[in-house]
Structures are given as structure tokens and as C-alpha cells.
Write an enzyme that holds these catalytic residues in place. Structure first.
Site, PDB file in Angstrom:
ATOM      1  N   PHE A  11      24.116   5.836 -21.074  1.00  0.00           N
ATOM      2  CA  PHE A  11      24.022   6.554 -19.983  1.00  0.00           C
ATOM      3  C   PHE A  11      22.577   6.207 -19.149  1.00  0.00           C
ATOM      4  O   PHE A  11      23.210   5.735 -17.876  1.00  0.00           O
ATOM      5  CB  PHE A  11      23.357   8.139 -20.507  1.00  0.00           C
ATOM      6  CG  PHE A  11      22.395   9.136 -19.439  1.00  0.00           C
ATOM      7  CD1 PHE A  11      22.906   9.577 -17.934  1.00  0.00           C
ATOM      8  CD2 PHE A  11      21.471   8.964 -19.578  1.00  0.00           C
ATOM      9  CE1 PHE A  11      22.628  10.067 -17.098  1.00  0.00           C
ATOM     10  CE2 PHE A  11      20.723  10.322 -18.606  1.00  0.00           C
ATOM     11  CZ  PHE A  11      21.319  10.670 -17.207  1.00  0.00           C
ATOM     12  N   ASP A  31      26.371  -3.648 -26.421  1.00  0.00           N
ATOM     13  CA  ASP A  31      26.523  -2.214 -26.590  1.00  0.00           C
ATOM     14  C   ASP A  31      27.594  -2.755 -27.816  1.00  0.00           C
ATOM     15  O   ASP A  31      29.017  -2.706 -27.916  1.00  0.00           O
ATOM     16  CB  ASP A  31      27.057  -1.731 -25.488  1.00  0.00           C
ATOM     17  CG  ASP A  31      26.855   0.312 -26.206  1.00  0.00           C
ATOM     18  OD1 ASP A  31      27.278  -0.033 -26.515  1.00  0.00           O
ATOM     19  OD2 ASP A  31      25.503   0.500 -25.099  1.00  0.00           O
ATOM     20  N   ASN A  32      27.218  -1.456 -28.762  1.00  0.00           N
ATOM     21  CA  ASN A  32      28.293  -1.356 -29.537  1.00  0.00           C
ATOM     22  C   ASN A  32      29.410   0.285 -29.521  1.00  0.00           C
ATOM     23  O   ASN A  32      29.926  -0.064 -30.785  1.00  0.00           O
ATOM     24  CB  ASN A  32      27.617  -1.059 -31.221  1.00  0.00           C
ATOM     25  CG  ASN A  32      26.712   0.420 -31.625  1.00  0.00           C
ATOM     26  OD1 ASN A  32      26.713   1.241 -30.721  1.00  0.00           O
ATOM     27  ND2 ASN A  32      26.240   0.552 -32.802  1.00  0.00           N
ATOM     28  N   LEU A  33      28.913   0.813 -28.629  1.00  0.00           N
ATOM     29  CA  LEU A  33      29.713   2.228 -28.348  1.00  0.00           C
ATOM     30  C   LEU A  33      30.158   2.475 -29.468  1.00  0.00           C
ATOM     31  O   LEU A  33      31.208   3.337 -30.156  1.00  0.00           O
ATOM     32  CB  LEU A  33      31.503   1.111 -28.360  1.00  0.00           C
ATOM     33  CG  LEU A  33      31.743   0.356 -26.700  1.00  0.00           C
ATOM     34  CD1 LEU A  33      32.740   0.353 -26.573  1.00  0.00           C
ATOM     35  CD2 LEU A  33      30.989   0.741 -25.689  1.00  0.00           C
ATOM     36  N   TYR A 154      13.165  10.337 -35.615  1.00  0.00           N
ATOM     37  CA  TYR A 154      13.569   9.398 -33.741  1.00  0.00           C
ATOM     38  C   TYR A 154      12.222   9.084 -33.344  1.00  0.00           C
ATOM     39  O   TYR A 154      11.676   8.143 -32.678  1.00  0.00           O
ATOM     40  CB  TYR A 154      14.473  10.755 -33.577  1.00  0.00           C
ATOM     41  CG  TYR A 154      14.844  10.443 -31.936  1.00  0.00           C
ATOM     42  CD1 TYR A 154      15.978   8.927 -31.770  1.00  0.00           C
ATOM     43  CD2 TYR A 154      14.187  10.857 -30.373  1.00  0.00           C
ATOM     44  CE1 TYR A 154      15.688   8.583 -30.310  1.00  0.00           C
ATOM     45  CE2 TYR A 154      14.559  10.208 -29.569  1.00  0.00           C
ATOM     46  CZ  TYR A 154      15.014   9.206 -29.363  1.00  0.00           C
ATOM     47  OH  TYR A 154      14.858   8.591 -28.061  1.00  0.00           O
TER      48      TYR A 154
END
Length: 328
Positions: A11, A31-33, A154
Site C-alpha cells: 500500500f 517485494d515477495n508478493l 508485531y
């Protein structure tokens, strides 16, 4: 300028890539999607940046892979002038179920970025941190000196990452800036966020569901404000070595937010309530005076304007965006 954006199909990273390419920069997205949410949204981010590159002098390249792959990270960082480290295993509730994954991605992955950067000619590493580092408030709004007692794995992982960035700046002289984001929202946002779910349900004639009492409060920060402060860090070294809150000045409780969405789309619907979710902070509220002092940061979009923008965009993009949102 050669810009590397980890997590650049996500995003925030996607909006940064689109903006930087539009300004004529050469952008590499790493990016590893990860299908944490539907990859179709990430593919839209990629396409938006590519379309912008086709219309401008900018260049866009997508490299698929993970920040946990130190060798690939080293190669990419060595060719960059500036690194925007957006890649992370997101999700407070997901981290409660599997705390090791955010550590692996958010801590070990960040160390890979920082190690590669300190051994190269990178001008700056801009790290995406989170308001989740604060946890239970001792006072509000949070300033950067507020105690950090995260209430989720997190939050712990993001705190560790930003502290590594600070230490690498102090010990190795690597220019780093950590931005503590406060609930970012806007066009192409993740589908598992409160605003998205409220809008989706109301558009489909279903009542918005609040988890908990609805008295929880949040700073919701519009994506354009986030992009602007990151954009400034392309050339501004005023905040090197610092950790900064990046939020709004428009704190709102979740019950009011649900009512704002409901009233715009389906005023006759009731609001429903369910059990609170483990790991969610009760309150977030940013003091952005430090970011204002160092970078002149001032949020420009309040929550009602931002929600209206998102609803308008949502209605125009229901054909591909809405099926990715659970409406049950």
C-alpha cells in the site's frame, strides 16, 4: 536518483513508487508478493507505477524476493542512492498467532538492509515503523519520548527494527530515519482495515461491525501526507538519525468513524459490536511536533475528507477491489 523500495508493491510502498517514478527517478521495487492479503491489490500498485513510468522519464523495475535473502538485498542496496524500507510482515493479530514470522521479516530483514547499506554508498535509509511500538498510553498524545511498551509481537518487532536503525546511525554513521506511522489509509489500502470493512459492509447493505466497545481511538493518517514526508527525505538530511511520529491531528473514536461511514452510505443501518481483538491498542494519538520542527510536516487531510475520498474511489473500483474484501 536510484531509489530502492522494499515492500514496494504494498500500500504505502506502491504509492511511493508511483510518486517517485512520476518525478523521473529510477525506482527498483523489491517485494515477495506475500499473499497476506490478495495479491491482486499489489498487482494494481505495480501496474499504477508502471503506467506512470510509461508517461514520464522515470524507470520502474520489479524484483521479486524477500528481505530475508541477505545476498539479494546486498546486491540491490549496493546500486541504490536511497532505500525506503517498507517491507514488513504486517498484522497485529497475525503476529499474536505466529510471533516468529514478524521477527524474521521485520527484525532480521531490517538488519540485512542496514548491513548492506553501511557497506555501500547509500545516502539514507528511511524505515517504516509504527505507532504499535507505544502500546498502552501513559499519556496522550504520544511524543517520541513516551515509553515504548508494545502489546503485540508485531509492535515488538517494529520497535527492535527502528532501534537497530538508530544504533547503526550512531555507531556506523549510516544516515537513517524511522517514521512511526499512525494507521495509514487511502486508495488501494489493505482490505482488512477498519475503514475498508466499514465501507464494504455499508455499500452492501450490511451493518458495520466494531470489535470492542468502539471507544478505542485512532489517528488515521491519509496516504498523501505519508507520501509527502517520505518524498521530502529524498534530499532533506534534517532528520538523519531520528525517530519521528507521522500521524494526523484528527483523532477519532472507532464508533464515530463507523457512524461517519454509515451516515454517508446507508444511514438506516445499525452498528453492530463483537468481542475485542487481542493485541489491539486501546488508543493512538500522535504528537507530530518533532516532525514539524525538523521537516515542516503538517497533515493536510482530515478523517472525514479522507473517508469521502476513499468511498468515491471504492465505488469506482468495486469491480476489482470489492471481491477481495470479506463481507460476511
Amino acid at each position: 536518483m536510484q531509489i530502492l523500495i522494499t515492500g514496494g508493491a504494498g500500500f504505502i510502498g506502491g504509492h511511493l513508487a508511483e510518486t517517485f517514478v512520476g518525478e523521473g527517478h529510477s525506482v527498483t521495487v523489491f517485494d515477495n508478493l506475500d499473499p497476506y492479503y490478495d495479491v491482486g491489490i499489489k498487482e494494481k500498485n505495480i501496474q499504477a507505477a508502471r503506467n506512470t513510468a510509461d508517461r514520464t522519464d522515470g524507470n520502474y523495475e520489479l524484483v521479486k524476493g524477500s528481505v530475508t535473502d541477505g545476498e539479494t538485498v546486498t546486491g540491490l542496496v549496493s546500486n541504490a542512492d536511497i532505500v525506503y524500507h517498507q517491507a514488513a510482515q504486517a498484522g497485529v493479530r497475525t503476529s499474536v498467532d505466529n510471533p516468529r514470522k514478524p521477527h524474521e521479516v521485520n527484525v532480521d530483514g531490517t538488519l540485512n538492509i542496514l548491513d548492506a547499506a553501511r557497506n555501500s554508498d547509500v545516502e539514507r535509509v528511511v524505515l517504516a515503523s509504527s505507532s504499535s511500538v507505544y502500546g498502552k498510553p501513559e499519556y496522550l498524545p504520544y511524543d517520541e519520548d513516551h515509553p515504548t511498551n508494545p502489546v503485540s509481537p508485531y509492535g515488538v518487532s517494529k520497535l527492535a527494527a527502528e532501534q537497530y536503525a538508530r544504533v547503526y546511525s550512531e555507531i556506523y554513521g549510516l544516515p537513517t530515519v524511522s517514521l512511526r506511522y499512525f494507521t495509514v489509509y487511502g486508495l488501494r489500502m489493505r482490505p482488512n482495515m477498519a475503514i475498508t470493512n466499514f465501507v464494504s459492509r455499508c455499500i452492501n447493505g450490511k451493518p458495520p461491525v466494531i470489535y470492542g466497545s468502539g471507544e478505542q481511538t485512532r489517528d488515521f493518517t491519509y496516504i498523501d501526507d505519508i507520501v509527502r514526508v517520505n518524498e521530502q527525505l529524498l534530499s532533506d538530511d534534517s532528520a538523519d538519525g531520528e525517530i519521528l511520529n507521522v500521524g494526523s491531528t484528527d483523532n477519532i473514536d472507532i464508533e464515530t468513524l463507523a457512524a461517519v461511514v454509515r451516515d454517508e452510505l446507508a444511514r438506516d443501518l445499525d452498528i453492530e459490536y463483537d468481542e475485542a481483538r487481542t493485541g489491539d491498542a486501546e488508543h493512538t494519538h500522535a504528537d507530530v511536533s518533532k516532525a514539524n520542527e525538523l521537516l515542516g510536516y503538517e497533515p493536510t487531510v482530515d478523517i472525514r475528507e479522507g473517508v469521502t475520498n476513499f468511498i468515491d474511489w471504492y465505488q469506482k473500483n468495486r469491480d476489482w477491489y470489492e471481491p477481495l474484501v470479506l463481507n460476511s
